[in-house]
Design a protein around this motif. Structure first.
Motif, PDB file in Angstrom:
ATOM      1  N   UNK A  25      -4.457  12.700  -6.131  1.00 20.38           N
ATOM      2  CA  UNK A  25      -3.611  11.934  -7.048  1.00 20.38           C
ATOM      3  C   UNK A  25      -4.387  10.771  -7.658  1.00 20.38           C
ATOM      4  N   UNK A  26      -4.003  10.370  -8.851  1.00 22.06           N
ATOM      5  CA  UNK A  26      -4.722   9.299  -9.555  1.00 22.06           C
ATOM      6  C   UNK A  26      -4.844   8.013  -8.743  1.00 22.06           C
ATOM      7  N   UNK A  27      -3.814   7.584  -8.005  1.00 26.39           N
ATOM      8  CA  UNK A  27      -3.954   6.331  -7.263  1.00 26.39           C
ATOM      9  C   UNK A  27      -5.060   6.334  -6.201  1.00 26.39           C
ATOM     10  N   UNK A  28      -5.591   7.506  -5.861  1.00 24.08           N
ATOM     11  CA  UNK A  28      -6.676   7.566  -4.883  1.00 24.08           C
ATOM     12  C   UNK A  28      -8.050   7.632  -5.533  1.00 24.08           C
ATOM     13  N   UNK A  29      -8.116   7.594  -6.866  1.00 21.42           N
ATOM     14  CA  UNK A  29      -9.409   7.479  -7.541  1.00 21.42           C
ATOM     15  C   UNK A  29      -9.987   6.104  -7.242  1.00 21.42           C
ATOM     16  N   UNK A  30     -11.261   6.056  -6.922  1.00 16.77           N
ATOM     17  CA  UNK A  30     -11.880   4.787  -6.535  1.00 16.77           C
ATOM     18  C   UNK A  30     -12.439   4.042  -7.740  1.00 16.77           C
ATOM     19  N   UNK A  31     -12.186   2.755  -7.766  1.00 13.87           N
ATOM     20  CA  UNK A  31     -12.761   1.835  -8.738  1.00 13.87           C
ATOM     21  C   UNK A  31     -13.203   0.602  -7.970  1.00 13.87           C
ATOM     22  N   UNK A  32     -14.441   0.192  -8.152  1.00 15.74           N
ATOM     23  CA  UNK A  32     -14.941  -0.955  -7.405  1.00 15.74           C
ATOM     24  C   UNK A  32     -15.033  -0.699  -5.914  1.00 15.74           C
ATOM     25  N   UNK A  54       6.420   2.619  -2.320  1.00 13.88           N
ATOM     26  CA  UNK A  54       5.525   3.402  -3.174  1.00 13.88           C
ATOM     27  C   UNK A  54       6.177   4.763  -3.403  1.00 13.88           C
ATOM     28  N   UNK A  55       6.297   5.183  -4.662  1.00 13.23           N
ATOM     29  CA  UNK A  55       6.831   6.522  -4.898  1.00 13.23           C
ATOM     30  C   UNK A  55       5.698   7.541  -4.974  1.00 13.23           C
ATOM     31  N   UNK A  56       5.976   8.763  -4.562  1.00 13.42           N
ATOM     32  CA  UNK A  56       4.954   9.812  -4.496  1.00 13.42           C
ATOM     33  C   UNK A  56       5.522  11.100  -5.068  1.00 13.42           C
ATOM     34  N   UNK A  57       4.629  11.901  -5.658  1.00 12.32           N
ATOM     35  CA  UNK A  57       5.008  13.224  -6.181  1.00 12.32           C
ATOM     36  C   UNK A  57       3.821  14.173  -6.087  1.00 12.32           C
ATOM     37  N   UNK A  58       2.821  13.988  -6.965  1.00 12.00           N
ATOM     38  CA  UNK A  58       1.677  14.894  -7.011  1.00 12.00           C
ATOM     39  C   UNK A  58       0.760  14.667  -5.812  1.00 12.00           C
ATOM     40  N   UNK A  59       0.470  15.748  -5.093  1.00  7.73           N
ATOM     41  CA  UNK A  59      -0.358  15.670  -3.878  1.00  7.73           C
ATOM     42  C   UNK A  59       0.125  14.536  -2.965  1.00  7.73           C
ATOM     43  N   UNK A  60       1.427  14.562  -2.759  1.00  8.67           N
ATOM     44  CA  UNK A  60       2.072  13.492  -2.000  1.00  8.67           C
ATOM     45  C   UNK A  60       1.537  13.394  -0.576  1.00  8.67           C
ATOM     46  N   UNK A  61       1.104  14.527  -0.008  1.00  7.55           N
ATOM     47  CA  UNK A  61       0.598  14.482   1.366  1.00  7.55           C
ATOM     48  C   UNK A  61      -0.628  13.591   1.487  1.00  7.55           C
ATOM     49  N   UNK A  62      -1.487  13.608   0.462  1.00 11.90           N
ATOM     50  CA  UNK A  62      -2.681  12.759   0.492  1.00 11.90           C
ATOM     51  C   UNK A  62      -2.307  11.279   0.424  1.00 11.90           C
ATOM     52  N   UNK A  63      -1.371  10.946  -0.447  1.00 10.57           N
ATOM     53  CA  UNK A  63      -0.948   9.551  -0.561  1.00 10.57           C
ATOM     54  C   UNK A  63      -0.245   9.088   0.714  1.00 10.57           C
ATOM     55  N   UNK A  64       0.587   9.945   1.276  1.00 12.88           N
ATOM     56  CA  UNK A  64       1.258   9.584   2.529  1.00 12.88           C
ATOM     57  C   UNK A  64       0.242   9.282   3.622  1.00 12.88           C
ATOM     58  N   UNK A  65      -0.777  10.122   3.731  1.00 14.30           N
ATOM     59  CA  UNK A  65      -1.792   9.915   4.768  1.00 14.30           C
ATOM     60  C   UNK A  65      -2.552   8.615   4.527  1.00 14.30           C
ATOM     61  N   UNK A  66      -2.874   8.343   3.270  1.00 11.67           N
ATOM     62  CA  UNK A  66      -3.610   7.122   2.956  1.00 11.67           C
ATOM     63  C   UNK A  66      -2.767   5.882   3.222  1.00 11.67           C
ATOM     64  N   UNK A  67      -1.487   5.976   2.940  1.00 11.05           N
ATOM     65  CA  UNK A  67      -0.602   4.819   3.065  1.00 11.05           C
ATOM     66  C   UNK A  67      -0.089   4.605   4.484  1.00 11.05           C
ATOM     67  N   UNK A  68      -0.267   5.567   5.346  1.00 15.00           N
ATOM     68  CA  UNK A  68       0.303   5.490   6.695  1.00 15.00           C
ATOM     69  C   UNK A  68      -0.049   4.196   7.437  1.00 15.00           C
ATOM     70  N   UNK A  69      -1.304   3.682   7.350  1.00 18.45           N
ATOM     71  CA  UNK A  69      -1.616   2.444   8.072  1.00 18.45           C
ATOM     72  C   UNK A  69      -1.087   1.173   7.409  1.00 18.45           C
ATOM     73  N   UNK A  70      -0.488   1.286   6.228  1.00 16.99           N
ATOM     74  CA  UNK A  70      -0.165   0.104   5.432  1.00 16.99           C
ATOM     75  C   UNK A  70       1.277  -0.388   5.562  1.00 16.99           C
ATOM     76  N   UNK A  71       2.077   0.233   6.372  1.00 18.17           N
ATOM     77  CA  UNK A  71       3.457  -0.217   6.603  1.00 18.17           C
ATOM     78  C   UNK A  71       4.249  -0.358   5.311  1.00 18.17           C
TER      79      UNK A  71
END
Length: 227
Positions: A25-32, A54-71
């Motif tokens: 998903x786009x939010x996981x593209x790295x910048x800086x 945070x709302x999720x749709x496309x490749x939501x599993x990846x975003x969920x995994x990334x966000x899991x430590x962030x409460x």
């Protein structure tokens, strides 16, 4: 009443990014050196937002995994994309009452925390306060502009300023729109007609990271901001 909760929009398909979003998903593209969503989360936390949704749709599993430590709380749109207005309304049970910050996750920023700046300018009687950048300083932006700003801080549709994707919004008007899928533009137009749509100019720099060719611009912006 100052905002307490923040909504980060992260459910878009990212189709303009081409191959970069073929497998993520786009939010996981790295910048800086870090994913775009992480800068948005940092702004929300630094502003004292609680809860953060945070709302999720496309490749939501990846975003969920990334966000899991962030409460953070997840607003699941995997079955249907609701756009910004429908998505915010669906997330209200997670956000709670009162005005909320909303923040897009596809931009790079320098300067003051955009959410803190908005909170400092929020006043009774406002229905929405949008953070703007002059079109001449909107890096990576190819549009015609979004708004004009008058001497009282009120907004009308125009070309002088670009909406940066950060705002404070009263959410009561969401219930007046019957459609399940709609843009927050509809709420803004209603607020503008009542003279309650306001703008604040960002005291820093901003870059749209919606296209692959803008990644280099965003990287350069962040390097200069850290110098």
């Amino acid at each position: 009443m100052k905002p307490r909760a923040a909504m980060i929009f992260a459910a878009g398909l990212g189709t303009r990014m081409g191959a970069l979003t073929a497998d993520r998903p786009k939010p996981l593209i790295e910048v800086g050196g870090r994913p775009l969503i992480d800068q948005a989360l940092a702004h929300a936390r630094d502003a004292g937002a609680d809860p953060v949704v945070v709302n999720v749709h496309y490749r939501a599993d990846q975003l969920r995994a990334h966000l899991a430590p962030h409460a953070v709380r997840i607003a699941d749109e995997t079955e249907r994309l609701l756009e910004t207005g429908g998505g915010l309304r669906a997330a209200l049970p997670l956000l709670g009452p009162g005005p909320v910050w909303t923040l897009n996750s596809d931009a790079a920023w320098t300067g003051p925390n955009p959410l803190r700046a908005l909170a400092g300018a929020w006043r009774p009687g406002m229905e929405a306060l949008l953070l703007l950048i002059p079109r001449s300083r909107a890096l990576g932006y190819a549009g015609a502009g979004d708004f004009d700003l008058d001497a009282t801080g009120r907004l009308a549709r125009g070309t002088g300023y670009v909406y940066t994707g950060a705002q404070i919004l009263r959410t009561e008007g969401l219930a007046e729109i019957p459609d399940p899928v709609f843009s927050l533009n509809r709420l803004w137009d209603r607020a503008a007609a009542r003279g309650r749509l306001h703008g604040l100019v960002h005291d820093g720099h901003w870059c749209d990271v919606g296209r692959p060719e803008n990644l280099a611009l965003a990287e350069s912006l962040l390097r200069e901001g850290a110098a």
